[in-house]
Design an enzyme around this catalytic site. Structure first.
Site, PDB file in Angstrom:
ATOM      1  CG  ASP A  40      -1.913   0.520   1.080  1.00 48.18           C
ATOM      2  OD1 ASP A  40      -1.961   1.690  -0.119  1.00 48.18           O
ATOM      3  OD2 ASP A  40      -2.624   1.052   2.077  1.00 48.18           O
ATOM      4  CG  ASP A  41      -0.752   4.879  -0.057  1.00 49.51           C
ATOM      5  OD1 ASP A  41      -0.989   4.658  -0.592  1.00 49.51           O
ATOM      6  OD2 ASP A  41      -0.636   5.805   0.953  1.00 49.51           O
ATOM      7  CB  CYS A  80      -6.377   2.621  -1.706  1.00 50.24           C
ATOM      8  SG  CYS A  80      -5.576   3.559  -0.595  1.00 50.24           S
ATOM      9  NE  ARG A  84      -5.882  -1.505  -1.796  1.00 49.72           N
ATOM     10  CZ  ARG A  84      -5.165  -1.926  -1.738  1.00 49.72           C
ATOM     11  NH1 ARG A  84      -5.135  -2.925  -0.986  1.00 49.72           N
ATOM     12  NH2 ARG A  84      -4.108  -1.188  -1.126  1.00 49.72           N
ATOM     13  CE  LYS A 133      -5.959   0.297   1.353  1.00 53.09           C
ATOM     14  NZ  LYS A 133      -5.183   1.444   1.436  1.00 53.09           N
ATOM     15  CG  HIS A 135     -10.067   0.913   0.455  1.00 49.49           C
ATOM     16  ND1 HIS A 135      -8.915   1.516   1.085  1.00 49.49           N
ATOM     17  CD2 HIS A 135     -11.222   1.553   1.275  1.00 49.49           C
ATOM     18  CE1 HIS A 135      -9.534   2.545   1.033  1.00 49.49           C
ATOM     19  NE2 HIS A 135     -10.991   2.945   1.194  1.00 49.49           N
ATOM     20  CB  SER A 158      -7.054   3.349   3.609  1.00 50.67           C
ATOM     21  OG  SER A 158      -7.331   3.400   2.458  1.00 50.67           O
ATOM     22  CG  HIS A 255      -2.203   3.858   3.757  1.00 52.81           C
ATOM     23  ND1 HIS A 255      -2.754   4.870   4.796  1.00 52.81           N
ATOM     24  CD2 HIS A 255      -2.925   4.175   2.843  1.00 52.81           C
ATOM     25  CE1 HIS A 255      -3.595   6.084   4.564  1.00 52.81           C
ATOM     26  NE2 HIS A 255      -3.889   5.422   2.766  1.00 52.81           N
ATOM     27  CG  ASP A 320      -2.199   1.230  -3.345  1.00 52.51           C
ATOM     28  OD1 ASP A 320      -0.698   0.913  -3.243  1.00 52.51           O
ATOM     29  OD2 ASP A 320      -3.615   1.171  -2.630  1.00 52.51           O
ATOM     30  CG  ASN A 321      -1.954   3.833  -4.426  1.00 52.15           C
ATOM     31  OD1 ASN A 321      -3.007   3.408  -3.872  1.00 52.15           O
ATOM     32  ND2 ASN A 321      -1.302   4.815  -3.861  1.00 52.15           N
ATOM     33  CE  LYS A 349      -3.537   7.130  -1.027  1.00 50.05           C
ATOM     34  NZ  LYS A 349      -3.898   7.030  -0.204  1.00 50.05           N
TER      35      LYS A 349
END
Length: 585
Positions: A40-41, A80, A84, A133, A135, A158, A255, A320-321, A349
């Site tokens: 994540d992130d 996010c 996904r 996660k 989401h 998140s 994250h 994810d990003n 992001k």
């Protein structure tokens, strides 16, 4: 004593896996296992194998180097929930109806009519598990058990969308922390929450097993979260070693949390890690959190090795990003993908500059993917759905528009070619919400922007639109997007290849806009216990969603007793460390 202990441990491992290795000698292409790591992130510049000078990611780097580095992997979106949705379905996220980041009391989620990777693999008898996660909707109807997953452990959204807690690593009673005392006083009487739903206050840890759902703890202890994830992932692999499985590991790390911006939350930083990982790296709290991700990945791979499954398992790793750069030291790094031409610092992001959507990635499959190889072919996270379908031998669903393309040739062949002639990136041309409309496209070596805007943290800036011609870069020669070939006003005079590319891009752009169908999420009626102000994940509303943890020794021994202490010991002994993690759950 240590030598005797090591000998006995190795003897036990060899004895327990003797027959399993024979099982693993089946044809590796016969419904291989899939492990998908989704951090994540995490930015492109955050890892050792992508060049960060102080990051400590030895397990990730080793897997990348012994597999194929995928230098041009694009996320399906730069935030996010949307990324996904694209990953799980192989479709551009607006097709699914997901158009924004889902909140903690949202009534919507990924439509049940969408076919997920897990549902696709269930058609050929895969066992499916997810840890981390989700989401894609926190209501019971939208949780992973209703989207094709047999098992789930994780946070539904998140980790900055609610308050967690930390266990003291000094041995002091946590209540001696004045901020925690204040938090303890607030339990049962939290501030008025969003939408009058107390579930919006404390982070939940949810466990699902074949549609049976339990909230294990609320608020969850972020200091011990990685240990629980590690137990789940390694136990899942061991329990399903004899049959094909799909393990989806969308990490809650790295994250940021809500940190100490909130007087009821005693987190000292916006990053978190277990006690043995705190203050371990040169990169500070972010580096510690990333080192813990590396540790979990190392344990998963070691489990595959011990069970003789590495030749039957394909591993994909990505993010994810892009990084949440306004979080400063607690955020990540987009590395070379800085979007210099933008003229503002927030190109990670929530932007469609390369730093927001171009991810670190690799594929590892012993015996099938050439070690120390790499490719710059264009890949999208939407490609995972058709690729796993192909490798598992399951036909693609009928009547569904897939935007992903099978990338098996890229992974398995030296000169495999991308099947993306035009890869479109949606979002931001209509402002922050909703994220609809084509913002950019990748075509061969070119990246064309129809609209640009800064990422999360600078939305006071008005997006820039390019109505006549797109803003064009050759991102093979200029990955930092510094020197535009076309500034959006006039065609390049001395570059006939670029002029021809712009003409092709404009035709493809017109066709995409004319034929694209936006999805809608059909509303679901309230389920048991749901209704206005009661849509969030809550262990017990009579206690305002604050409950004692159900995660005790008995619960762990029944569900996640893979013996992770052995994994802790072997990993840290391998690194020559004696002070390894002892505070296992």
């Amino acid at each position: 004593m240590n030598q005797l202990k090591t000998f006995l441990l190795l003897l036990a491992v060899l004895t327990s896996t003797k027959t399993r290795v024979v099982k693993a000698l089946r044809d590796p292409l016969d419904r291989p296992n899939f492990v998908l790591f989704f951090v994540d992130d995490l930015g492109y510049g955050d890892l050792g194998f992508t060049g960060h000078p102080t990051t400590s990611t030895p397990n990730i780097d080793k897997l990348a180097w012994n597999g194929k580095t995928l230098t041009t992997w694009y996320s399906g979106c730069s935030v996010c929930s949307c990324s996904r949705a694209a990953l799980m379905t192989g479709r551009q996220y607006p097709r699914t109806g997901i158009r924004e980041v889902l909140g903690v009391v949202d009534t919507l989620g990924l439509p049940l009519e969408e076919v997920t990777i897990a549902e696709q693999l269930k058609k050929v008898n895969y066992t499916t598990g997810i840890v981390g996660k989700w989401h894609l909707g926190q209501r019971l109807a939208y949780l992973p058990s209703n989207q094709g997953f047999d098992y789930y452990l994780g946070i539904p959204y998140s980790d900055d969308m609610g308050n967690g807690k930390e266990t003291s690593c000094s041995g002091d009673r946590k209540s001696e922390d004045p901020q925690t005392e204040e938090q303890d006083k607030m339990k049962g009487k939290p501030r008025p929450p969003r939408d009058n739903d107390y579930a919006a206050w404390y982070l939940p840890l949810v466990y699902q097993e074949h549609n049976r759902t339990r909230i294990v703890e609320q608020p969850l202890d972020l200091t011990k979260l990685a240990q629980k994830y590690n137990h789940f992932a390694t136990k899942f692999i061991e329990d399903n070693k004899d049959d094909p499985f799909f393990l989806y590991f969308p990490f809650s790390h790295v994250h940021t949390t809500s940190g100490n911006n909130n007087k009821w939350n005693s987190m000292p930083n916006k990053q978190y890690a277990s006690c043995s990982f705190q203050n371990r790296t040169k990169r500070g709290a972010f580096g510690d959190a990333l080192a813990e991700v590396d540790w979990m990945i190392g344990n998963v791979y070691e489990t595959l090795q011990c069970l003789g499954l590495e030749e039957n398992t394909i591993i994909l790793f990505t993010s994810d990003n892009g990084p949440w750069t306004p979080q400063h030291y607690d955020g990540g790094s987009y590395g070379i993908f800085s979007g210099e031409y933008a003229g503002y610092p927030w190109t990670g992001k929530a932007s469609t500059w390369e730093g927001g959507i171009r991810m670190p990635a690799f594929a590892h499959w012993k015996g099938q993917i050439e070690p120390f190889s790499r490719t710059s072919q264009t890949i999208s996270s939407m490609d995972v759905f058709p690729t796993f379908s192909h490798l598992a031998g399951v036909p693609l669903p009928d009547g569904i528009v897939l935007d992903g393309r099978d990338m098996a040739d890229i992974l398995l062949q030296e000169n495999g070619q991308s099947k993306h002639d035009f890869l479109f990136f949606y979002g931001f041309c209509n402002g922050y919400w909703p994220r609809t409309g084509v913002a950019a496209v990748r075509h061969g070596p070119y990246k064309a922007h129809f609209c640009t805007s800064p990422g999360l943290g600078a939305y006071e800036r008005t997006p820039t639109k390019y109505d006549k011609y797109p803003l064009l870069f050759n991102v093979e020669e200029d990955p930092s997007e510094t020197f535009p070939i076309c500034d959006g006003n006039t065609l390049p005079e001395n570059d006939p290849d670029a002029r021809a590319a712009i003409e092709r891009i404009l035709r493809a752009y017109a066709m995409e806009k004319a034929t694209f169908e936006y999805g809608k999420i059909p509303p679901l009626p309230p389920g048991p216990g749901e209704g206005k102000g009661h849509y969030g994940v809550c262990c017990n509303r009579s206690t305002n969603c604050s409950c004692e943890s159900l995660w005790d020794d008995n619960f762990q021994s029944r569900l996640f007793n893979v013996g992770s202490a052995e994994h802790h010991a072997r990993y840290h002994e391998h690194l020559g460390e004696e002070n390894h993690m002892k505070d296992t759950v």
